[in-house]
Design a protein around this motif. Sequence first.
Motif, mmCIF file in Angstrom:
data_model
loop_
_atom_site.group_PDB
_atom_site.id
_atom_site.type_symbol
_atom_site.label_atom_id
_atom_site.label_comp_id
_atom_site.label_asym_id
_atom_site.label_seq_id
_atom_site.Cartn_x
_atom_site.Cartn_y
_atom_site.Cartn_z
ATOM 1 N N UNK A 1 -9.075 -2.331 5.038
ATOM 2 C CA UNK A 1 -9.683 -1.342 4.170
ATOM 3 C C UNK A 1 -9.075 -1.446 2.776
ATOM 4 N N UNK A 2 -9.933 -1.416 1.791
ATOM 5 C CA UNK A 2 -9.456 -1.447 0.417
ATOM 6 C C UNK A 2 -9.166 -0.012 0.006
ATOM 7 N N UNK A 3 -7.912 0.278 -0.208
ATOM 8 C CA UNK A 3 -7.569 1.619 -0.646
ATOM 9 C C UNK A 3 -7.359 1.640 -2.138
ATOM 10 N N UNK A 4 -8.170 2.428 -2.798
ATOM 11 C CA UNK A 4 -7.970 2.626 -4.225
ATOM 12 C C UNK A 4 -7.006 3.796 -4.345
ATOM 13 N N UNK A 5 -5.760 3.496 -4.673
ATOM 14 C CA UNK A 5 -4.795 4.581 -4.803
ATOM 15 C C UNK A 5 -5.076 5.373 -6.077
ATOM 16 N N UNK A 6 -5.175 6.667 -5.939
ATOM 17 C CA UNK A 6 -5.291 7.494 -7.135
ATOM 18 C C UNK A 6 -3.865 7.785 -7.615
ATOM 19 N N UNK A 7 -3.712 8.130 -8.891
ATOM 20 C CA UNK A 7 -2.359 8.404 -9.396
ATOM 21 C C UNK A 7 -1.626 9.459 -8.557
ATOM 22 N N UNK A 8 -2.380 10.413 -7.997
ATOM 23 C CA UNK A 8 -1.729 11.475 -7.195
ATOM 24 C C UNK A 8 -1.216 10.931 -5.861
ATOM 25 N N UNK A 9 -1.829 9.849 -5.374
ATOM 26 C CA UNK A 9 -1.392 9.250 -4.105
ATOM 27 C C UNK A 9 -0.011 8.606 -4.235
ATOM 28 N N UNK B 1 2.159 6.485 0.235
ATOM 29 C CA UNK B 1 2.676 6.508 1.600
ATOM 30 C C UNK B 1 1.630 6.859 2.658
ATOM 31 N N UNK B 2 0.472 7.367 2.233
ATOM 32 C CA UNK B 2 -0.496 7.818 3.236
ATOM 33 C C UNK B 2 -1.697 6.888 3.353
ATOM 34 N N UNK B 3 -1.443 5.696 3.829
ATOM 35 C CA UNK B 3 -2.534 4.782 4.169
ATOM 36 C C UNK B 3 -1.976 3.786 5.182
ATOM 37 N N UNK B 4 -2.825 3.009 5.811
ATOM 38 C CA UNK B 4 -2.298 2.024 6.770
ATOM 39 C C UNK B 4 -1.296 1.103 6.064
ATOM 40 N N UNK B 5 -0.230 0.774 6.744
ATOM 41 C CA UNK B 5 0.864 0.041 6.105
ATOM 42 C C UNK B 5 0.502 -1.389 5.729
ATOM 43 N N UNK B 6 1.081 -1.842 4.624
ATOM 44 C CA UNK B 6 1.074 -3.252 4.251
ATOM 45 C C UNK B 6 2.501 -3.598 3.844
ATOM 46 N N UNK B 7 2.871 -4.854 4.006
ATOM 47 C CA UNK B 7 4.221 -5.240 3.636
ATOM 48 C C UNK B 7 4.476 -6.698 3.923
#
Length: 369
Positions: free
Chosen positions: A65-73, A249-255
């Motif tokens: 999933x492509x997560x577009x992080x918002x600045x608040x995220x 921190x609130x999305x499926x992990x990547x690393x």
Amino acid sequence: TEFVTANELANMMDVQVNQIIASCMSLGLFVSINQRLDAETIALVAEEFGYKVEFVSVDLAESISEYEDTPEDLKDRPAIVTVMGHVDHGKTSLLDYIRKSDVTAGEAGGITQHIGAYGVKLDSGKKITFLDTPGHEAFTAMRARGAQVTDIAIIIIAANDNVMPQTIEAINHASAAGVPIVFAISKIDVPGANPDKVRESLANMNYLVEDWGGKYQCQEVSAKHGTNVKQLLEKVLLEAEMLELKANPVKPAVGSVIESTLDKGRGFVATLLVQAGTLKVGDLILAGSYYGHVKAMFNERNQKIEEAGPSDPVLILGLNGAPQAGEKFNVMESEKETKDIATKRLQLQREQGMRAQKHITLDEIGRRI
Ligand code: GDP
Ligand code: MG
């Protein structure tokens, strides 16, 4: 689509990033070290260095999933720090001292197991994650795979010696990766130690330290006695603050994979560094060409944990193989897709092994296969 950064492409072809930047410039493109390049640019630049690039489709678009992080995220995350330097200049001693001085050590029984990375909490309550990989080979190996896991490099130089070949190599690696450097002039307790000689050598290399009016932070330490280690870590934190390190921190992990082995009793054991999102027990992970559900997860104190967030190193059980240091990992949704991608990657790896040397294969998330 954009693929790898200028720097990652340089690593893949084993050339200096400056050469990549120059090559882009000759195409009329002004790129920075960490700028991602499009397919056309990559192909043209690679050709100039005698490489042929193949773009393969390992269909990840739907499964990751492509997560577009918002600045608040985006929340603050601890800095990830690597210590590098010439052999015997005191890397292990410094890392050991830091590990022992962790303020949570008292409560939780200290860092007991070697998992290639550990987090420490300082008196101030601030956290730092240290990569404790054997020497900087690991750092180079990871970078060669396009993984950028270090935020800050501590370059350690013994004051009873001087800048040595591996010191220069370490400085060059950090600079090429665009990673800020904090110098630790170590072994100041040794009779005859001459920290100013080290400062002078650095100045001659155009690395003028702060106390001589330059921009590089520098701290004299004795890893043996722990002298000034606290001050060194404060300088690291200062550097970290300037970087404003954040992750969602609130999305499926990547690393990234730090290391992995086959353990007789436990099966494949991997140390992962979570770079964004939160990894949970039970998550389906794809790491390089291997996958599996996280069966169990441990921290550096060998305590069972249920989840790990950004900049947390964790040891996990449950993969069906040992991915290499520097491979990326993603949390996946569909088991079938995960298997398909893993199989495809293994197959491409095999083919790649049989092809001529000068060949780069990139899949569409920019991963080198
Ligand atoms: P590495 O090869 O960079 O990991 O270096 P080590 O940490 O293994 O240190 C090499 C040797 O130098 C060991 O014998 C250490 O005990 C010693 N050493 C490391 N730091 C210090 C220090 O600050 N003072 C003194 N006197 N000895 C040190
Ligand atoms: Mg060592």
